[in-house]
Motif scaffolding. Sequence first.
Motif, PDB file in Angstrom:
ATOM      1  N   ASP A  53     -43.666 -90.597 -56.721  1.00  0.00           N
ATOM      2  CA  ASP A  53     -44.261 -91.899 -56.415  1.00  0.00           C
ATOM      3  C   ASP A  53     -44.343 -92.817 -57.961  1.00  0.00           C
ATOM      4  N   GLU A  54     -44.566 -92.195 -58.992  1.00  0.00           N
ATOM      5  CA  GLU A  54     -44.751 -92.873 -60.249  1.00  0.00           C
ATOM      6  C   GLU A  54     -43.366 -93.470 -60.495  1.00  0.00           C
ATOM      7  N   MET A  55     -42.222 -92.522 -60.275  1.00  0.00           N
ATOM      8  CA  MET A  55     -40.736 -92.892 -60.797  1.00  0.00           C
ATOM      9  C   MET A  55     -40.233 -94.131 -59.745  1.00  0.00           C
ATOM     10  N   GLY A  56     -40.936 -93.925 -58.568  1.00  0.00           N
ATOM     11  CA  GLY A  56     -40.414 -95.183 -57.747  1.00  0.00           C
ATOM     12  C   GLY A  56     -41.044 -96.399 -57.731  1.00  0.00           C
ATOM     13  N   ALA A  57     -42.247 -96.399 -58.293  1.00  0.00           N
ATOM     14  CA  ALA A  57     -42.923 -97.431 -58.766  1.00  0.00           C
ATOM     15  C   ALA A  57     -42.493 -98.208 -59.870  1.00  0.00           C
ATOM     16  N   ALA A  58     -42.042 -97.372 -61.064  1.00  0.00           N
ATOM     17  CA  ALA A  58     -41.544 -97.747 -62.100  1.00  0.00           C
ATOM     18  C   ALA A  58     -39.963 -98.344 -61.784  1.00  0.00           C
ATOM     19  N   LEU A  59     -39.224 -97.990 -61.022  1.00  0.00           N
ATOM     20  CA  LEU A  59     -37.819 -98.316 -60.891  1.00  0.00           C
ATOM     21  C   LEU A  59     -38.034 -99.663 -59.885  1.00  0.00           C
ATOM     22  N   ALA A  60     -38.973 -99.732 -59.369  1.00  0.00           N
ATOM     23  CA  ALA A  60     -39.328-101.073 -58.296  1.00  0.00           C
ATOM     24  C   ALA A  60     -39.623-102.176 -59.494  1.00  0.00           C
ATOM     25  N   GLY A  61     -40.580-101.746 -60.220  1.00  0.00           N
ATOM     26  CA  GLY A  61     -40.789-102.709 -61.092  1.00  0.00           C
ATOM     27  C   GLY A  61     -39.657-103.140 -62.238  1.00  0.00           C
ATOM     28  N   PHE A  62     -38.944-102.213 -62.384  1.00  0.00           N
ATOM     29  CA  PHE A  62     -37.637-102.714 -63.201  1.00  0.00           C
ATOM     30  C   PHE A  62     -36.557-103.320 -62.334  1.00  0.00           C
ATOM     31  N   LEU A  63     -36.153-103.112 -61.127  1.00  0.00           N
ATOM     32  CA  LEU A  63     -35.187-103.726 -60.525  1.00  0.00           C
ATOM     33  C   LEU A  63     -35.653-104.766 -59.325  1.00  0.00           C
ATOM     34  N   GLY A  64     -37.037-104.627 -58.856  1.00  0.00           N
ATOM     35  CA  GLY A  64     -37.514-105.554 -58.031  1.00  0.00           C
ATOM     36  C   GLY A  64     -37.196-105.023 -56.531  1.00  0.00           C
ATOM     37  N   GLU A  65     -37.697-105.630 -55.658  1.00  0.00           N
ATOM     38  CA  GLU A  65     -37.510-105.034 -54.074  1.00  0.00           C
ATOM     39  C   GLU A  65     -36.218-105.367 -53.703  1.00  0.00           C
ATOM     40  N   LYS A  66     -35.889-104.283 -52.795  1.00  0.00           N
ATOM     41  CA  LYS A  66     -34.511-104.146 -52.089  1.00  0.00           C
ATOM     42  C   LYS A  66     -33.181-104.350 -53.113  1.00  0.00           C
ATOM     43  N   PRO A  67     -33.364-103.729 -54.064  1.00  0.00           N
ATOM     44  CA  PRO A  67     -32.144-103.740 -55.252  1.00  0.00           C
ATOM     45  C   PRO A  67     -30.828-103.221 -54.596  1.00  0.00           C
ATOM     46  N   SER A  68     -29.800-103.844 -55.107  1.00  0.00           N
ATOM     47  CA  SER A  68     -28.441-103.591 -54.617  1.00  0.00           C
ATOM     48  C   SER A  68     -28.174-102.053 -55.240  1.00  0.00           C
ATOM     49  N   LEU A  69     -28.052-100.905 -54.471  1.00  0.00           N
ATOM     50  CA  LEU A  69     -28.166 -99.736 -55.019  1.00  0.00           C
ATOM     51  C   LEU A  69     -27.286 -98.767 -54.233  1.00  0.00           C
ATOM     52  N   LEU A  80     -33.679 -84.651 -52.361  1.00  0.00           N
ATOM     53  CA  LEU A  80     -33.775 -85.519 -51.167  1.00  0.00           C
ATOM     54  C   LEU A  80     -35.369 -85.935 -51.029  1.00  0.00           C
ATOM     55  N   GLN A  81     -36.094 -85.094 -51.198  1.00  0.00           N
ATOM     56  CA  GLN A  81     -37.373 -85.080 -50.921  1.00  0.00           C
ATOM     57  C   GLN A  81     -37.810 -86.203 -51.811  1.00  0.00           C
ATOM     58  N   THR A  82     -37.454 -86.034 -53.252  1.00  0.00           N
ATOM     59  CA  THR A  82     -37.889 -87.197 -54.114  1.00  0.00           C
ATOM     60  C   THR A  82     -37.336 -88.333 -53.999  1.00  0.00           C
ATOM     61  N   LEU A  83     -36.075 -88.472 -53.494  1.00  0.00           N
ATOM     62  CA  LEU A  83     -35.559 -89.672 -52.873  1.00  0.00           C
ATOM     63  C   LEU A  83     -36.133 -90.455 -52.064  1.00  0.00           C
ATOM     64  N   ALA A  84     -36.645 -89.512 -51.162  1.00  0.00           N
ATOM     65  CA  ALA A  84     -37.467 -90.440 -49.918  1.00  0.00           C
ATOM     66  C   ALA A  84     -38.591 -91.242 -50.407  1.00  0.00           C
ATOM     67  N   VAL A  85     -39.276 -90.540 -51.272  1.00  0.00           N
ATOM     68  CA  VAL A  85     -40.412 -91.465 -51.892  1.00  0.00           C
ATOM     69  C   VAL A  85     -40.016 -92.621 -52.813  1.00  0.00           C
ATOM     70  N   VAL A  86     -38.997 -92.461 -53.615  1.00  0.00           N
ATOM     71  CA  VAL A  86     -38.500 -93.520 -54.607  1.00  0.00           C
ATOM     72  C   VAL A  86     -37.977 -94.772 -53.583  1.00  0.00           C
ATOM     73  N   THR A  87     -37.159 -94.252 -52.688  1.00  0.00           N
ATOM     74  CA  THR A  87     -36.451 -95.462 -51.670  1.00  0.00           C
ATOM     75  C   THR A  87     -37.643 -96.140 -50.754  1.00  0.00           C
ATOM     76  N   GLU A  88     -38.834 -95.487 -50.541  1.00  0.00           N
ATOM     77  CA  GLU A  88     -39.849 -96.235 -49.867  1.00  0.00           C
ATOM     78  C   GLU A  88     -40.137 -97.470 -50.777  1.00  0.00           C
ATOM     79  N   HIS A  89     -40.523 -97.056 -52.353  1.00  0.00           N
ATOM     80  CA  HIS A  89     -40.878 -98.186 -53.069  1.00  0.00           C
ATOM     81  C   HIS A  89     -40.023 -99.322 -53.258  1.00  0.00           C
TER      82      HIS A  89
END
Length: 222
Positions: A53-69, A80-89
């Motif tokens: 959750d923290e990692m997803g929030a940090a990356l969202a703050g770095f790249l913004g919403e719906k980044p091209s990734l 895959l579980q970790t990625l599910a949380v990150v992609t939600e952010h």
Amino acid sequence: MNNIPNGPTNGPGPRKGRDFIARHGETVFNAARRLQGEAAHTPLTRAGFAQADEMGAALAGFLGEKPSLTLWSSSMGRALQTLAVVTEHLGLDWHDTHHDDRLVEIGMGCWGGRYYADVMAEFGTIIEPGTGLLLPAPDGETYPQIATRVSDWLAETHDDPGDRLIIMHGISSRVLRGVMTGADVHPVLGAPTLPPLPQGSMVMIAGGVETLVHRGTGHAPA
């Protein structure tokens, strides 16, 4: 060993895009101090979900919403579980993820699933002094073998346009990061590696240079 890459690129010309490389959150095996290696699915703990959750929030703050990734993950459940949380952010679709066995954790052979303490009582130290790297099991995967498979993934994705998000593991990510940044080949283990990062950490590698995006709160060694 002469075939192990040792440079910041893995193909003709600079690698395209940026690579955001993350270590999955804490699992039940991590919490119990068991060697999980290539175990297909060892679920995240509550701490592991919080780290994701923290990692997803940090990356969202770095790249913004719906980044091209382009989304990449080890085929193991914990990644895959970790990625599910990150992609939600990020507001991205987890179902677009590329699952890849070349990004999985080091194969632990006969040590897999056992408690660290029990294996060390039988074999002595299994952690390389000074680096925290796991030593290969007698029938386990070697570091040159890890370097070969992650380098194969790098070569395949070298010219892909845009940025990539990659969720993987402690040991295999250290080798991937080492290959990508041109780190020295470890004199004993035979592959380039970078220092450890705690579970739930993420770095960005661009032009062969690594930048910390988020430092997790998990266990640091391995």
